[in-house]
Write a protein that holds these residues in place. Structure first.
Motif, short mmCIF file in Angstrom:
data_model
loop_
_atom_site.label_atom_id
_atom_site.label_comp_id
_atom_site.label_asym_id
_atom_site.label_seq_id
_atom_site.Cartn_x
_atom_site.Cartn_y
_atom_site.Cartn_z
N ASP A 17 0.86 -1.18 0.00
CA ASP A 17 0.00 0.00 0.00
C ASP A 17 0.89 1.23 0.00
OD1 ASP A 17 -2.35 -1.48 0.16
OD2 ASP A 17 -2.23 -1.58 2.33
N TYR A 18 0.78 2.04 -1.04
CA TYR A 18 1.59 3.25 -1.10
C TYR A 18 1.11 4.25 -0.07
CZ TYR A 18 3.79 1.49 -5.25
OH TYR A 18 4.52 0.72 -6.12
N LEU A 19 2.03 4.84 0.63
CA LEU A 19 1.78 5.80 1.71
C LEU A 19 0.92 5.20 2.81
CD1 LEU A 19 1.16 9.01 -0.44
CD2 LEU A 19 3.28 8.30 0.67
N GLY A 20 0.89 3.88 2.91
CA GLY A 20 0.13 3.20 3.96
C GLY A 20 -1.36 3.28 3.79
N ASN A 21 -1.85 3.67 2.65
CA ASN A 21 -3.27 3.84 2.41
C ASN A 21 -3.69 2.91 1.27
OD1 ASN A 21 -5.86 4.69 1.92
ND2 ASN A 21 -5.36 6.86 1.75
N SER A 22 -4.58 1.98 1.57
CA SER A 22 -5.00 1.03 0.53
C SER A 22 -5.92 1.69 -0.50
CB SER A 22 -5.70 -0.17 1.16
OG SER A 22 -6.87 0.26 1.86
N GLY A 23 -6.44 2.87 -0.20
CA GLY A 23 -7.28 3.59 -1.16
C GLY A 23 -6.46 4.17 -2.31
N LEU A 24 -5.16 4.36 -2.08
CA LEU A 24 -4.29 4.83 -3.15
C LEU A 24 -3.88 3.61 -3.98
CD1 LEU A 24 -2.08 7.32 -1.14
CD2 LEU A 24 -3.89 7.86 -2.74
N VAL A 25 -2.74 3.61 -4.55
CA VAL A 25 -2.29 2.49 -5.37
C VAL A 25 -2.04 1.29 -4.46
CG1 VAL A 25 -0.52 1.70 -6.94
CG2 VAL A 25 -1.25 4.07 -7.01
N HIS A 26 -2.72 0.20 -4.74
CA HIS A 26 -2.52 -1.04 -3.98
C HIS A 26 -1.90 -2.06 -4.91
CE1 HIS A 26 -3.13 -4.08 -0.96
NE2 HIS A 26 -3.73 -4.85 -1.85
N ALA A 27 -0.63 -2.31 -4.73
CA ALA A 27 0.10 -3.19 -5.63
C ALA A 27 0.21 -4.59 -5.04
CB ALA A 27 1.49 -2.63 -5.87
N GLN A 28 -0.24 -5.58 -5.80
CA GLN A 28 -0.15 -6.96 -5.34
C GLN A 28 0.69 -7.83 -6.26
OE1 GLN A 28 -4.29 -8.05 -4.94
NE2 GLN A 28 -4.15 -7.76 -2.74
N SER A 29 0.97 -7.38 -7.46
CA SER A 29 1.68 -8.22 -8.43
C SER A 29 2.91 -7.49 -8.95
CB SER A 29 0.75 -8.55 -9.59
OG SER A 29 1.48 -9.17 -10.62
N ILE A 30 4.05 -8.12 -8.76
CA ILE A 30 5.28 -7.54 -9.27
C ILE A 30 5.29 -7.55 -10.80
CG2 ILE A 30 6.62 -9.67 -9.23
CD1 ILE A 30 7.99 -6.26 -8.26
N LEU A 31 4.61 -8.51 -11.41
CA LEU A 31 4.54 -8.56 -12.88
C LEU A 31 3.69 -7.41 -13.44
CD1 LEU A 31 4.16 -12.39 -13.46
CD2 LEU A 31 6.20 -10.97 -13.70
N ALA A 32 2.62 -7.05 -12.72
CA ALA A 32 1.80 -5.92 -13.16
C ALA A 32 2.59 -4.62 -13.05
CB ALA A 32 0.54 -5.84 -12.32
N ILE A 33 3.36 -4.46 -11.98
CA ILE A 33 4.19 -3.27 -11.81
C ILE A 33 5.25 -3.22 -12.90
CG2 ILE A 33 5.89 -2.18 -10.31
CD1 ILE A 33 4.22 -3.10 -7.96
N LEU A 34 5.88 -4.34 -13.17
CA LEU A 34 6.90 -4.40 -14.21
C LEU A 34 6.31 -4.07 -15.58
CD1 LEU A 34 9.83 -5.08 -15.01
CD2 LEU A 34 9.06 -7.43 -15.34
N GLY A 35 5.14 -4.61 -15.88
CA GLY A 35 4.48 -4.33 -17.15
C GLY A 35 4.13 -2.86 -17.30
N CYS A 36 3.58 -2.26 -16.25
CA CYS A 36 3.25 -0.82 -16.28
C CYS A 36 4.51 0.01 -16.46
CB CYS A 36 2.52 -0.41 -15.01
SG CYS A 36 0.84 -1.02 -14.92
N GLN A 37 5.58 -0.36 -15.77
CA GLN A 37 6.84 0.37 -15.87
C GLN A 37 7.39 0.32 -17.30
OE1 GLN A 37 8.30 2.11 -13.43
NE2 GLN A 37 10.09 2.66 -14.62
N VAL A 38 7.35 -0.85 -17.92
CA VAL A 38 7.86 -1.01 -19.28
C VAL A 38 7.02 -0.19 -20.27
CG1 VAL A 38 8.14 -2.66 -21.17
CG2 VAL A 38 8.96 -3.22 -18.89
N VAL A 39 5.70 -0.25 -20.14
CA VAL A 39 4.82 0.48 -21.05
C VAL A 39 5.00 1.99 -20.89
CG1 VAL A 39 2.40 1.02 -21.56
CG2 VAL A 39 3.12 -1.35 -21.31
N LEU A 40 5.00 2.48 -19.64
CA LEU A 40 5.12 3.91 -19.41
C LEU A 40 6.48 4.45 -19.83
CD1 LEU A 40 3.28 4.25 -15.99
CD2 LEU A 40 2.47 4.96 -18.24
N MET A 41 7.55 3.75 -19.48
CA MET A 41 8.88 4.22 -19.86
C MET A 41 9.08 4.12 -21.37
SD MET A 41 10.34 5.56 -17.38
CE MET A 41 11.90 5.84 -18.16
#
Length: 87
Positions: A17-41
């Motif tokens: 939970d970013y900034l300790g708040n689950s209402g903000l970005v709640h990341a559960q999958s490292i593959l989803a984060i990696l995919g978003c990072q690759v697409v955005l960059m």
């Protein structure tokens, strides 16, 4: 947790939970984060390579050239000597 172990929380059971708040970005999958990072960059880099706000591909968004703020390479003989000395 300490700051240098914060990224490892993605592998915990509840995710991250970013900034300790689950209402903000709640990341559960490292593959989803990696995919978003690759697409955005990839999008940002393709924008930069294709000219970005300048609109012209031949005008670069970075100054280029060698980094020599002290002007040590102005004299060709000194530059050749510094290259040998690996400075």
């Amino acid at each position: 947790p300490v700051w240098f172990k914060a990224g490892a929380q993605i592998f915990s059971e509840g995710g991250l939970d970013y900034l300790g708040n689950s209402g903000l970005v709640h990341a559960q999958s490292i593959l989803a984060i990696l995919g978003c990072q690759v697409v955005l960059m990839g999008a940002v880099e393709s924008y930069r390579v294709n000219g970005g706000p300048l609109g012209e591909a031949d005008e670069l968004l970075y100054p280029g050239g060698s980094f020599d703020p002290l002007g040590l390479g102005n004299d060709p003989e000194t530059l050749a000597e510094l290259k040998v000395k690996e400075i």
